[in-house]
Scaffold this motif. Structure first.
Motif, PDB file in Angstrom:
ATOM      1  N   ARG A  11      11.530  20.831   4.049  1.00 30.45           N
ATOM      2  CA  ARG A  11      11.727  19.394   3.827  1.00 30.45           C
ATOM      3  C   ARG A  11      10.552  18.559   4.306  1.00 30.45           C
ATOM      4  NH1 ARG A  11      16.892  21.133   4.412  1.00 30.45           N
ATOM      5  NH2 ARG A  11      16.916  21.210   6.681  1.00 30.45           N
ATOM      6  N   TYR A  12       9.931  18.999   5.404  1.00 34.66           N
ATOM      7  CA  TYR A  12       8.825  18.262   6.027  1.00 34.66           C
ATOM      8  C   TYR A  12       7.680  19.240   6.288  1.00 34.66           C
ATOM      9  CZ  TYR A  12      12.609  14.958   7.012  1.00 34.66           C
ATOM     10  OH  TYR A  12      13.687  14.111   6.904  1.00 34.66           O
ATOM     11  N   PRO A  13       6.874  19.533   5.263  1.00 42.66           N
ATOM     12  CA  PRO A  13       5.847  20.574   5.390  1.00 42.66           C
ATOM     13  C   PRO A  13       4.849  20.352   6.537  1.00 42.66           C
ATOM     14  CG  PRO A  13       6.136  19.961   3.100  1.00 42.66           C
ATOM     15  CD  PRO A  13       6.945  18.990   3.911  1.00 42.66           C
ATOM     16  N   LYS A  14       4.626  19.133   6.936  1.00 42.27           N
ATOM     17  CA  LYS A  14       3.662  18.869   8.007  1.00 42.27           C
ATOM     18  C   LYS A  14       4.331  18.672   9.371  1.00 42.27           C
ATOM     19  CE  LYS A  14       0.150  16.903   5.025  1.00 42.27           C
ATOM     20  NZ  LYS A  14      -0.752  15.779   4.806  1.00 42.27           N
ATOM     21  N   ALA A  15       5.608  18.986   9.457  1.00 48.02           N
ATOM     22  CA  ALA A  15       6.321  18.804  10.727  1.00 48.02           C
ATOM     23  C   ALA A  15       5.718  19.693  11.809  1.00 48.02           C
ATOM     24  CB  ALA A  15       7.799  19.139  10.560  1.00 48.02           C
ATOM     25  N   GLN A  16       5.697  19.164  13.006  1.00 46.26           N
ATOM     26  CA  GLN A  16       5.273  19.937  14.170  1.00 46.26           C
ATOM     27  C   GLN A  16       6.539  20.375  14.891  1.00 46.26           C
ATOM     28  OE1 GLN A  16       2.180  18.102  16.484  1.00 46.26           O
ATOM     29  NE2 GLN A  16       1.446  16.988  14.693  1.00 46.26           N
ATOM     30  N   ILE A  17       6.622  21.652  15.193  1.00 47.23           N
ATOM     31  CA  ILE A  17       7.845  22.200  15.783  1.00 47.23           C
ATOM     32  C   ILE A  17       7.511  22.852  17.114  1.00 47.23           C
ATOM     33  CG2 ILE A  17       9.747  23.815  15.467  1.00 47.23           C
ATOM     34  CD1 ILE A  17       9.314  23.507  12.423  1.00 47.23           C
ATOM     35  N   ARG A  18       8.045  22.259  18.176  1.00 51.25           N
ATOM     36  CA  ARG A  18       7.863  22.811  19.513  1.00 51.25           C
ATOM     37  C   ARG A  18       8.655  21.960  20.500  1.00 51.25           C
ATOM     38  NH1 ARG A  18       3.086  20.558  17.928  1.00 51.25           N
ATOM     39  NH2 ARG A  18       2.323  18.769  19.111  1.00 51.25           N
ATOM     40  N   ASP A  19       8.761  22.440  21.701  1.00 50.83           N
ATOM     41  CA  ASP A  19       9.368  21.664  22.778  1.00 50.83           C
ATOM     42  C   ASP A  19       8.291  20.727  23.299  1.00 50.83           C
ATOM     43  OD1 ASP A  19      10.788  20.696  24.923  1.00 50.83           O
ATOM     44  OD2 ASP A  19      10.424  22.453  26.159  1.00 50.83           O
ATOM     45  N   PHE A  20       8.382  19.455  22.998  1.00 46.92           N
ATOM     46  CA  PHE A  20       7.316  18.504  23.281  1.00 46.92           C
ATOM     47  C   PHE A  20       7.218  18.109  24.749  1.00 46.92           C
ATOM     48  CE2 PHE A  20       8.216  18.168  18.811  1.00 46.92           C
ATOM     49  CZ  PHE A  20       6.968  18.080  18.239  1.00 46.92           C
ATOM     50  N   ASP A  21       8.328  18.166  25.485  1.00 51.69           N
ATOM     51  CA  ASP A  21       8.297  17.687  26.877  1.00 51.69           C
ATOM     52  C   ASP A  21       8.351  18.803  27.911  1.00 51.69           C
ATOM     53  OD1 ASP A  21      10.947  18.508  26.944  1.00 51.69           O
ATOM     54  OD2 ASP A  21      11.751  16.563  27.508  1.00 51.69           O
ATOM     55  N   GLY A  22       8.374  20.047  27.479  1.00 51.08           N
ATOM     56  CA  GLY A  22       8.362  21.161  28.419  1.00 51.08           C
ATOM     57  C   GLY A  22       9.716  21.528  29.000  1.00 51.08           C
ATOM     58  N   ASP A  23      10.786  20.891  28.549  1.00 50.69           N
ATOM     59  CA  ASP A  23      12.133  21.209  29.047  1.00 50.69           C
ATOM     60  C   ASP A  23      12.995  21.660  27.868  1.00 50.69           C
ATOM     61  OD1 ASP A  23      14.675  21.402  30.084  1.00 50.69           O
ATOM     62  OD2 ASP A  23      14.734  19.376  30.900  1.00 50.69           O
ATOM     63  N   PRO A  24      13.098  22.965  27.641  1.00 50.81           N
ATOM     64  CA  PRO A  24      13.843  23.464  26.480  1.00 50.81           C
ATOM     65  C   PRO A  24      15.352  23.260  26.577  1.00 50.81           C
ATOM     66  CG  PRO A  24      13.115  25.281  27.839  1.00 50.81           C
ATOM     67  CD  PRO A  24      12.501  24.044  28.422  1.00 50.81           C
ATOM     68  N   LEU A  25      15.850  22.857  27.736  1.00 48.34           N
ATOM     69  CA  LEU A  25      17.294  22.678  27.905  1.00 48.34           C
ATOM     70  C   LEU A  25      17.775  21.280  27.533  1.00 48.34           C
ATOM     71  CD1 LEU A  25      17.734  24.589  31.281  1.00 48.34           C
ATOM     72  CD2 LEU A  25      18.034  25.446  28.941  1.00 48.34           C
ATOM     73  N   LEU A  26      16.839  20.366  27.271  1.00 52.76           N
ATOM     74  CA  LEU A  26      17.215  18.980  27.002  1.00 52.76           C
ATOM     75  C   LEU A  26      16.364  18.420  25.883  1.00 52.76           C
ATOM     76  CD1 LEU A  26      18.687  16.306  27.896  1.00 52.76           C
ATOM     77  CD2 LEU A  26      16.720  15.915  29.396  1.00 52.76           C
ATOM     78  N   ILE A  27      17.012  17.837  24.864  1.00 54.84           N
ATOM     79  CA  ILE A  27      16.283  17.043  23.880  1.00 54.84           C
ATOM     80  C   ILE A  27      16.247  15.635  24.464  1.00 54.84           C
ATOM     81  CG2 ILE A  27      16.170  16.170  21.528  1.00 54.84           C
ATOM     82  CD1 ILE A  27      17.809  18.597  20.641  1.00 54.84           C
ATOM     83  N   SER A  28      15.085  15.274  24.985  1.00 55.56           N
ATOM     84  CA  SER A  28      14.955  14.013  25.713  1.00 55.56           C
ATOM     85  C   SER A  28      14.312  12.929  24.848  1.00 55.56           C
ATOM     86  CB  SER A  28      14.091  14.224  26.962  1.00 55.56           C
ATOM     87  OG  SER A  28      12.749  14.483  26.582  1.00 55.56           O
ATOM     88  N   GLU A  29      14.394  11.709  25.357  1.00 60.30           N
ATOM     89  CA  GLU A  29      13.681  10.610  24.713  1.00 60.30           C
ATOM     90  C   GLU A  29      12.173  10.865  24.774  1.00 60.30           C
ATOM     91  OE1 GLU A  29      15.123   6.953  26.458  1.00 60.30           O
ATOM     92  OE2 GLU A  29      16.990   7.080  25.333  1.00 60.30           O
TER      93      GLU A  29
END
Length: 129
Positions: A84-102
């Motif tokens: 759906r989004y070919p240029k999407a970047q996929i990773r844990d951006f904040d370094g905490d894989p247990l929380l999807i944070s702001e």
């Protein structure tokens, strides 16, 4: 997008003057601790579509799954997100894989700025009125 690392953005948001001493930006450290409230993500995309953002029905219907997949490179939704989004970047951006944070959300946004425009084909003079 992509000019600085995720860690740089995170540190800059936590303590801007630690990286840019003359900065007047306030700190946003609280973003690390705040879970992202994405319960209305479908509504957000629907509202954006109403004002001209070209989201498809599939994108709207998959919004929550795509959001979760974007911060988890091992997600089952990885391939569908990239379809759906070919240029999407996929990773844990904040370094905490247990929380999807702001913080995840803001860094993901900062990392994509300017990356979806082909400036070679953009004709700014045609867009002036």
């Amino acid at each position: 997008g992509g000019k600085y690392s995720d860690a740089w953005h995170q540190q800059h948001l936590i303590d801007p003057r630690s990286l840019v001493p003359e900065s007047v930006m306030p700190p946003y450290a609280f973003l690390n601790e705040r879970p992202l409230d994405y319960g209305e993500v479908r509504s957000w995309l629907t509202a954006n579509r109403a004002v001209g953002v070209p989201y498809t029905d599939e994108m709207v219907d998959s919004a929550e799954a795509d959001l979760k997949a974007q911060v988890d490179p091992l997600s089952d939704g990885y391939d569908a997100l990239l379809a759906r989004y070919p240029k999407a970047q996929i990773r844990d951006f904040d370094g905490d894989p247990l929380l999807i944070s702001e913080m995840d959300a803001l860094i993901a946004y900062l990392q994509v700025l300017g990356t979806m425009v082909d400036f070679k084909t953009y004709k700014a003079e045609e867009n002036y009125r």
